[in-house]
Motif scaffolding. Structure first.
Motif, PDB file in Angstrom:
ATOM      1  N   LEU A  40       0.680  -0.846   0.340  1.00 56.93           N
ATOM      2  CA  LEU A  40       0.015  -0.261  -0.214  1.00 56.93           C
ATOM      3  C   LEU A  40       0.932   1.455   0.279  1.00 56.93           C
ATOM      4  CD1 LEU A  40      -2.336   1.520   0.309  1.00 56.93           C
ATOM      5  CD2 LEU A  40      -2.501   1.118   3.167  1.00 56.93           C
ATOM      6  N   ASP A  41       0.464   1.653  -0.844  1.00 58.98           N
ATOM      7  CA  ASP A  41       1.698   3.278  -0.824  1.00 58.98           C
ATOM      8  C   ASP A  41       0.618   4.344  -0.883  1.00 58.98           C
ATOM      9  OD1 ASP A  41       3.208   4.819  -1.916  1.00 58.98           O
ATOM     10  OD2 ASP A  41       3.481   4.404  -3.802  1.00 58.98           O
ATOM     11  N   ILE A  42       1.696   4.613   0.575  1.00 61.68           N
ATOM     12  CA  ILE A  42       0.357   6.005   0.997  1.00 61.68           C
ATOM     13  C   ILE A  42       0.430   7.103   0.492  1.00 61.68           C
ATOM     14  CG2 ILE A  42      -0.981   7.324   3.295  1.00 61.68           C
ATOM     15  CD1 ILE A  42      -0.514   4.537   4.613  1.00 61.68           C
ATOM     16  N   GLY A  43      -0.423   8.335  -0.206  1.00 59.97           N
ATOM     17  CA  GLY A  43       0.852   9.904  -0.612  1.00 59.97           C
ATOM     18  C   GLY A  43       0.913   9.060  -2.073  1.00 59.97           C
ATOM     19  N   CYS A  44       0.694   8.748  -2.647  1.00 57.15           N
ATOM     20  CA  CYS A  44       1.569   7.718  -3.929  1.00 57.15           C
ATOM     21  C   CYS A  44       1.717   8.590  -4.832  1.00 57.15           C
ATOM     22  CB  CYS A  44       0.467   7.191  -4.248  1.00 57.15           C
ATOM     23  SG  CYS A  44      -0.643   6.991  -5.579  1.00 57.15           S
ATOM     24  N   GLY A  45       0.788   9.766  -4.955  1.00 56.17           N
ATOM     25  CA  GLY A  45       1.214  10.815  -5.373  1.00 56.17           C
ATOM     26  C   GLY A  45       1.328  10.351  -7.370  1.00 56.17           C
ATOM     27  N   THR A  46       2.149  10.872  -8.388  1.00 56.41           N
ATOM     28  CA  THR A  46       1.753  11.245  -9.530  1.00 56.41           C
ATOM     29  C   THR A  46       2.321   8.923 -10.065  1.00 56.41           C
ATOM     30  OG1 THR A  46       4.232  11.353  -9.442  1.00 56.41           O
ATOM     31  CG2 THR A  46       2.007  13.087 -10.360  1.00 56.41           C
ATOM     32  N   GLY A  47       2.598   7.700  -8.431  1.00 57.13           N
ATOM     33  CA  GLY A  47       2.386   6.954  -8.890  1.00 57.13           C
ATOM     34  C   GLY A  47       3.894   6.522  -9.289  1.00 57.13           C
ATOM     35  N   LEU A  48       4.945   7.080  -9.658  1.00 65.35           N
ATOM     36  CA  LEU A  48       6.404   6.285 -10.214  1.00 65.35           C
ATOM     37  C   LEU A  48       6.768   4.933  -9.618  1.00 65.35           C
ATOM     38  CD1 LEU A  48       9.119   8.152 -11.638  1.00 65.35           C
ATOM     39  CD2 LEU A  48       9.141   6.190  -9.592  1.00 65.35           C
ATOM     40  N   LEU A  49       6.758   5.304  -8.021  1.00 65.02           N
ATOM     41  CA  LEU A  49       7.001   4.079  -7.798  1.00 65.02           C
ATOM     42  C   LEU A  49       6.165   3.076  -7.700  1.00 65.02           C
ATOM     43  CD1 LEU A  49       9.348   2.636  -5.547  1.00 65.02           C
ATOM     44  CD2 LEU A  49       8.352   4.180  -3.937  1.00 65.02           C
ATOM     45  N   THR A  50       4.900   3.879  -7.371  1.00 66.52           N
ATOM     46  CA  THR A  50       3.594   2.921  -6.966  1.00 66.52           C
ATOM     47  C   THR A  50       3.646   1.670  -8.265  1.00 66.52           C
ATOM     48  OG1 THR A  50       2.357   4.899  -6.005  1.00 66.52           O
ATOM     49  CG2 THR A  50       1.058   3.044  -6.377  1.00 66.52           C
ATOM     50  N   ALA A  51       3.947   1.887  -9.826  1.00 69.73           N
ATOM     51  CA  ALA A  51       3.493   1.247 -10.794  1.00 69.73           C
ATOM     52  C   ALA A  51       4.911   1.217 -11.088  1.00 69.73           C
ATOM     53  CB  ALA A  51       3.458   2.828 -11.762  1.00 69.73           C
ATOM     54  N   ARG A  52       6.109   1.197 -10.821  1.00 65.71           N
ATOM     55  CA  ARG A  52       7.002   0.167 -10.739  1.00 65.71           C
ATOM     56  C   ARG A  52       7.075  -0.799  -9.860  1.00 65.71           C
ATOM     57  NH1 ARG A  52      12.478   3.493 -12.047  1.00 65.71           N
ATOM     58  NH2 ARG A  52      13.632   1.878 -11.361  1.00 65.71           N
ATOM     59  N   LEU A  53       6.523  -1.103  -8.462  1.00 68.08           N
ATOM     60  CA  LEU A  53       6.632  -2.107  -7.786  1.00 68.08           C
ATOM     61  C   LEU A  53       5.166  -3.396  -8.229  1.00 68.08           C
ATOM     62  CD1 LEU A  53       6.543  -0.574  -4.302  1.00 68.08           C
ATOM     63  CD2 LEU A  53       7.704  -1.785  -5.308  1.00 68.08           C
ATOM     64  N   ALA A  54       4.444  -2.063  -8.755  1.00 68.56           N
ATOM     65  CA  ALA A  54       3.621  -3.256  -9.647  1.00 68.56           C
ATOM     66  C   ALA A  54       3.739  -3.904 -11.196  1.00 68.56           C
ATOM     67  CB  ALA A  54       1.791  -2.635  -9.933  1.00 68.56           C
ATOM     68  N   GLN A  55       4.830  -3.673 -11.857  1.00 65.07           N
ATOM     69  CA  GLN A  55       5.383  -4.042 -12.384  1.00 65.07           C
ATOM     70  C   GLN A  55       6.211  -5.352 -12.207  1.00 65.07           C
ATOM     71  OE1 GLN A  55       7.130  -1.018 -14.474  1.00 65.07           O
ATOM     72  NE2 GLN A  55       5.862  -1.361 -17.008  1.00 65.07           N
ATOM     73  N   GLN A  56       6.411  -5.294 -10.934  1.00 66.97           N
ATOM     74  CA  GLN A  56       7.540  -6.380 -10.718  1.00 66.97           C
ATOM     75  C   GLN A  56       6.585  -7.245 -10.133  1.00 66.97           C
ATOM     76  OE1 GLN A  56      10.433  -3.962  -7.700  1.00 66.97           O
ATOM     77  NE2 GLN A  56      10.443  -2.890  -9.642  1.00 66.97           N
ATOM     78  N   GLY A  57       5.930  -7.527 -10.526  1.00 68.44           N
ATOM     79  CA  GLY A  57       4.284  -8.490  -9.668  1.00 68.44           C
ATOM     80  C   GLY A  57       3.777  -8.287  -8.640  1.00 68.44           C
ATOM     81  N   LYS A  58       4.073  -7.265  -7.874  1.00 65.61           N
ATOM     82  CA  LYS A  58       3.124  -7.186  -6.723  1.00 65.61           C
ATOM     83  C   LYS A  58       2.086  -7.019  -6.705  1.00 65.61           C
ATOM     84  CE  LYS A  58       7.734  -6.081  -4.212  1.00 65.61           C
ATOM     85  NZ  LYS A  58       8.316  -7.556  -4.707  1.00 65.61           N
ATOM     86  N   ASP A  59       0.925  -6.788  -5.923  1.00 65.28           N
ATOM     87  CA  ASP A  59      -0.083  -6.807  -5.482  1.00 65.28           C
ATOM     88  C   ASP A  59      -0.711  -5.017  -4.915  1.00 65.28           C
ATOM     89  OD1 ASP A  59      -2.762  -6.379  -4.813  1.00 65.28           O
ATOM     90  OD2 ASP A  59      -3.194  -8.098  -3.498  1.00 65.28           O
ATOM     91  N   VAL A  60      -0.116  -3.725  -6.158  1.00 63.56           N
ATOM     92  CA  VAL A  60       0.260  -3.075  -5.609  1.00 63.56           C
ATOM     93  C   VAL A  60      -1.360  -1.723  -5.697  1.00 63.56           C
ATOM     94  CG1 VAL A  60       1.428  -0.717  -6.105  1.00 63.56           C
ATOM     95  CG2 VAL A  60       2.695  -2.858  -6.137  1.00 63.56           C
TER      96      VAL A  60
END
Ligand SMILES: C[S@@+](CC[C@H](N)C(=O)[O-])C[C@H]1O[C@@H](n2cnc3c(N)ncnc32)[C@H](O)[C@@H]1O
Length: 249
Positions: A40-60
């Motif tokens: 869970l990314d709190i205050g994810c903003g524009t989601g740069l890291l959030t999307a990278r973690l999802a790309q790595q196969g995580k449930d984000v």
């Protein structure tokens, strides 16, 4: 909670990724997430890291109260792999739990009162599985980094698709105890240098002891600290206070 214009004004939000590209903090959080299946990314903003973690196969899941920031997050490559919610950290209740909760990019410093900071940490705790961890960062007040937030030291120009070259600078306005207020001036192409788009922000710089007390009050059993993105211990001159807070199993 009141949101800064810098996260709500479409013209300013369009600059965010160019001004805040992936860096050592991104690699640090990716490493912290390597064993987590859900994040869970709190205050994810524009989601740069959030999307990278999802790309790595995580449930984000990424949450942020700013609709304009989330609009960019939803459209970025791999944005479709993330579950996005427009929510405030102080009142979030998703009804599910995660292996890892993160608050990156100094989100913690937007919480101005102890009440809001504790509410955000409690939200993180309540969304963690037993044995899970919260990782977040806050700038170390001991190094007084705000002293460099002056035009001569911060002015930079970024090139934005469909907009052109935009010059941005910070200008420190006041330091009152833990609260640092500064102006950010944005000079867009074609606008007079006398009339930049101006945003004023106040950030709270809490010391390590205050943050540790809030973490204990939120229910976290143990906390380890890092002072920079190389993972070194906190020293007086460390730029960051990075907390790795554990929820007991
Ligand atoms: C400096 S940005 C960081 C964004 C992202 N985490 C990053 O590392 O680039 C701060 C973010 O905190 C968000 N924010 C502000 N108030 C918030 C709140 N009450 N709850 C959750 N997020 C909040 C803003 O909308 C903004 O997207």
């Amino acid at each position: 909670m009141k949101l800064d214009a810098i996260y709500q004004n479409r013209d300013l939000v369009a600059l965010y990724d160019a001004l805040n590209p992936a860096g050592a903090d991104t690699a640090f959080y990716e490493n912290m997430a390597k064993d987590a299946r859900s994040v869970l990314d709190i205050g994810c903003g524009t989601g740069l890291l959030t999307a990278r973690l999802a790309q790595q196969g995580k449930d984000v899941t990424g949450i942020d109260p700013a609709a304009e920031m989330l609009a960019i997050a939803r459209q970025r490559p791999a944005g479709e792999l993330v579950t996005w919610h427009q929510n405030d950290a102080t009142s979030l209740q998703l009804g599910r739990k995660f292996d890892l909760v993160i608050m990156t990019g100094h989100v913690f410093q937007v919480f101005q009162s102890n009440e809001d900071a504790l509410a955000a940490l409690t939200t993180a705790f309540n969304h963690l599985c037993p044995g899970g961890k919260l990782v977040f960062d806050s700038r170390n007040p001991k190094v007084c980094g705000w002293k460099n937030w002056i035009p001569q030291k911060t002015r930079k120009t970024v090139s934005i698709t469909n907009i052109g070259d935009v010059t941005v600078e910070h200008d420190l306005k006041s330091v009152q105890g833990e609260y640092v207020t500064f102006e950010t001036r944005h000079y867009f192409p074609g606008t007079s240098t006398a009339s930049p788009l101006i945003n004023q922000s106040t950030l709270r710089f809490q010391n390590q002891e205050s943050i540790a007390n809030l973490l204990a009050n939120a229910g976290f059993s143990t906390v380890t600290w890092r002072g920079n993105w190389d993972g070194e211990p906190v020293r007086d001159n460390s730029p960051e206070l990075i907390a790795v807070a554990h929820r007991a199993s």
